[in-house]
Write an enzyme that holds these catalytic residues in place. Structure first.
Site, PDB file in Angstrom:
ATOM      1  CD  GLU A   1    -103.124 -41.388  21.437  1.00  0.00           C
ATOM      2  OE1 GLU A   1    -102.135 -41.241  22.219  1.00  0.00           O
ATOM      3  OE2 GLU A   1    -104.071 -41.119  21.190  1.00  0.00           O
TER       4      GLU A   1
ATOM      5  CB  CYS B   1    -103.106 -42.326  25.084  1.00  0.00           C
ATOM      6  SG  CYS B   1    -102.073 -40.901  25.778  1.00  0.00           S
TER       7      CYS B   1
ATOM      8  CE  LYS C   1    -107.081 -41.645  23.594  1.00  0.00           C
ATOM      9  NZ  LYS C   1    -106.217 -40.800  23.231  1.00  0.00           N
TER      10      LYS C   1
HETATM   11  C1  ACM Z   1    -103.920 -38.661  24.945  1.00  0.00           C
HETATM   12  O1  ACM Z   1    -104.633 -39.383  25.230  1.00  0.00           O
HETATM   13  N1  ACM Z   1    -103.183 -38.775  23.527  1.00  0.00           N
HETATM   14  C2  ACM Z   1    -103.282 -37.591  25.745  1.00  0.00           C
END
Ligand code: ACM
Length: 260
Positions: free
Chosen positions: A38, A142, A109
């Site tokens: 990410e 993530c 995301k």
């Molecule tokens: C995250 O979602 N980068 C902890």
């Protein structure tokens, strides 16, 4: 199919340097799919939205995209990476998968973590699956790991491999991804970073432990907590197709969503 990840330790804001260091690291490696972390080229801890916007790219533009498109073409491989995406007045924490022919797939995301809520807008793409060389690929980023619905949705859509660019700070994800793989009978590739950042009110330590996991929950390979590194394994994606747990139990057909 040879699937790989690179675990990096970016210098905050040094986009070209961070991208070039990945190119150097994978120069002599072979892979069909390479997953990067990410926000791998910018760093993670933006002080505010303006700083993130200044380091963000429009999809299909910028040094990171152009360079990785070149890598994809040169190596005849799918490249997956996380980046801050500028889209009109919106800013997303996104991932892109670039095919050798130049076609790309975007994921924004869904579940923002902690201070990311001050920086990014929640994504609007939702979860989807695309096909690369007859293999069905899904993307999540993530903290999406903490919501089992993310991997389950990708599994229900037919994903055989879930690519998971990450910047992990909580300790539980590497073990949880064993369960995500097992509960959906899919391969997972979690590409994390290492190192620390202390820019926006509190030090963050990234835990590394990037992993590639098989549908039976076996950890096929894992990196350490401190050092950058490359990891690759050869897999048969078809192992993700049989959702039977026993001859009479099927992970998806036995679901009873009317009770959920
Ligand atoms: C995250 O979602 N980068 C902890």
């Amino acid at each position: 199919m040879r699937v790989a990840l690179y675990q990096n330790n970016p210098v905050f804001g040094e986009v070209e340097k961070n991208v070039n260091s990945v190119l150097d690291a994978v120069r002599d490696e072979t892979f069909d799919i390479l997953v990067l972390p990410e926000l791998f080229a910018t760093g993670y801890q933006f002080t505010d939205r303006d700083e993130a916007a200044a380091l963000a790219d429009k999809t299909g533009e910028g040094y990171t995209y152009t360079t990785l498109k070149g890598l994809s073409a040169a190596r005849d491989a799918l490249i997956v990476y996380g980046f801050p995406e500028l889209s009109g007045d919106k800013l997303f924490n996104s991932a892109l998968a670039i095919e050798p022919g130049g076609q790309f797939y975007l994921y924004q995301k869904t579940h923002l973590f902690d201070t990311e809520k001050d920086i990014f807008d929640p994504g609007w793409t939702g979860f989807s699956v695309f096909t690369f060389r007859d293999v069905k690929i899904g993307l999540m980023i993530c903290f999406d790991w903490r919501f089992p619905e993310s991997a389950r949705k990708l599994g229900l859509l037919g994903a055989q491999i879930i690519c998971h660019p990450s910047n992990l700070v909580l300790p539980h994800c590497p073990d949880s991804m064993v369960v995500r793989a097992l509960e959906n009978n899919v391969f997972t590739i979690t590409a994390d970073r290492v190192g620390r950042e202390n820019r926006a009110g509190g030090e963050l330590e990234f835990i590394g432990k990037s992993r590639i996991i098989a549908p039976d929950g076996k950890v096929l390979g894992q990196l350490g907590t401190d050092e950058p590194g490359f990891l690759a394994v050869d897999i048969d994606p078809a192992l993700a197709d049989n959702k039977k747990v026993t001859p009479r139990n099927d992970l998806f057909d036995d679901r009873r969503p009317e009770f959920y």
